[in-house]
Design a protein around this motif. Structure first.
Motif: not given
Ligand code: IPD
Ligand code: CA
Ligand code: CA
Length: 276
Positions: A34-35, A42-44, A46-51
């Motif tokens: 988590v960043d 926040l951005v995790t 999971a956000d990046l992999a999903s996008e």
């Protein structure tokens, strides 16, 4: 053209289902990376992999299309159809282990959203709509509620991450409505808030400071389910307005009336002084 829209919808559903599997696999992991994007935003991983998965799925089928994702921005200005994607709406919930989040994928052609899906992987609920073809939850048609009295209404709202710039105006809007409605929820996924309004679980939703990726798909789904969306001055819906009211139509006027005394203050608020 209508057939094309259903092809686009099929692509959106496929991407949402695959991204949903990614989110499920990462939900609750103690090792989740988590960043922070801002002070509280926040951005995790999971956000990046999903996008990334959604981007690849869509652009492999439609390489000429534009792609606007919350995490990667706009791919190109080609004038082609544009996909507007929130790969994880409800990141704070997700990072906290609170199972209320979604994936939102919409397709805009000539500035009009023509197809959209919002997928809740926890409950396996796929909300979808194609312009002028109705709205659906897992293939069953959905409609907004028929509550016409604010005192019997369950409302939902949300707050922007930049709330600290001017919390008072948002709390005034909240106060106006909490004393008039049966109840208000703050669930943490604007895309799902819209879909829950579309299927009658909520009677109306309002928020200030949303982005196109939060609302593109959900707005079409509400409208196709018989709901109404405007800004707080009753002007037609636009993805770029910083404020939105989505309702079952019947409650639109009483809600606008309740918040009208605060509009001047809202529009001169530091909250809207720069893009949220
Ligand atoms: C947020 C959620 C939340 C809303 C915020 C959004 P994110 O999106 O939709 O419900 O209140 O304004 O930014 O950051 O979880 O994708
Ligand atoms: Ca979002
Ligand atoms: Ca997001």
């Amino acid at each position: 053209m209508k057939n094309d829209f259903f092809d686009y919808l099929a692509t959106a559903r496929q991407a949402a289902l695959q991204a949903g599997a990614i989110l499920r696999s990462k939900f609750g992991l103690s090792s989740l990376h988590v960043d922070k994007k801002g002070r509280i935003n926040l951005v995790t991983e999971a956000d990046l992999a999903s996008e990334e998965l959604i981007r690849q799925t869509i652009l492999s089928q439609y390489p000429d299309h534009e792609f606007l994702g919350e995490e990667s921005g706009l791919s190109a200005h080609s004038g082609q159809p544009r996909w507007i994607v929130d790969p994880l709406d409800g990141t704070t919930n997700f990072a906290q282990g609170y199972p209320f989040f979604s994936i939102s994928i919409a397709l805009e052609i000539e500035r009009e959203v023509v197809a959209g899906v919002v997928y809740d992987p926890t409950h396996n609920e796929m909300f979808s709509a194609v312009k002028q073809q109705g709205a659906f939850l897992n293939d069953q048609p959905i409609r907004v509620s028929d509550h016409a009295v604010l005192e019997k209404a369950l409302l939902v709202t949300g707050f922007p991450y930049e709330l600290r710039r001017d919390p008072d105006i948002l709390l005034q809007l909240f106060r106006e409505l909490i004393v008039r409605a049966r109840g208000i929820r703050r669930d943490g996924s604007a895309a799902l808030d819209l879909c829950y309004t579309a299927c009658g679980r909520f009677d109306a939703f309002w928020e200030v400071g949303l982005h196109p990726w939060d609302i593109a798909a959900g707005s079409l789904i509400v409208q196709e389910a018989g709901g109404r969306i405007t800004n707080f001055s009753d002007q037609p819906h636009n993805l770029l307005y910083p404020e939105m009211l989505a309702s079952n139509s019947l409650l639109h006027a009483p809600i606008l009336k309740a918040i009208a005394p605060h509009l001047d203050q809202l529009h001169s608020s530091a909250l809207l002084a720069k893009p949220l």
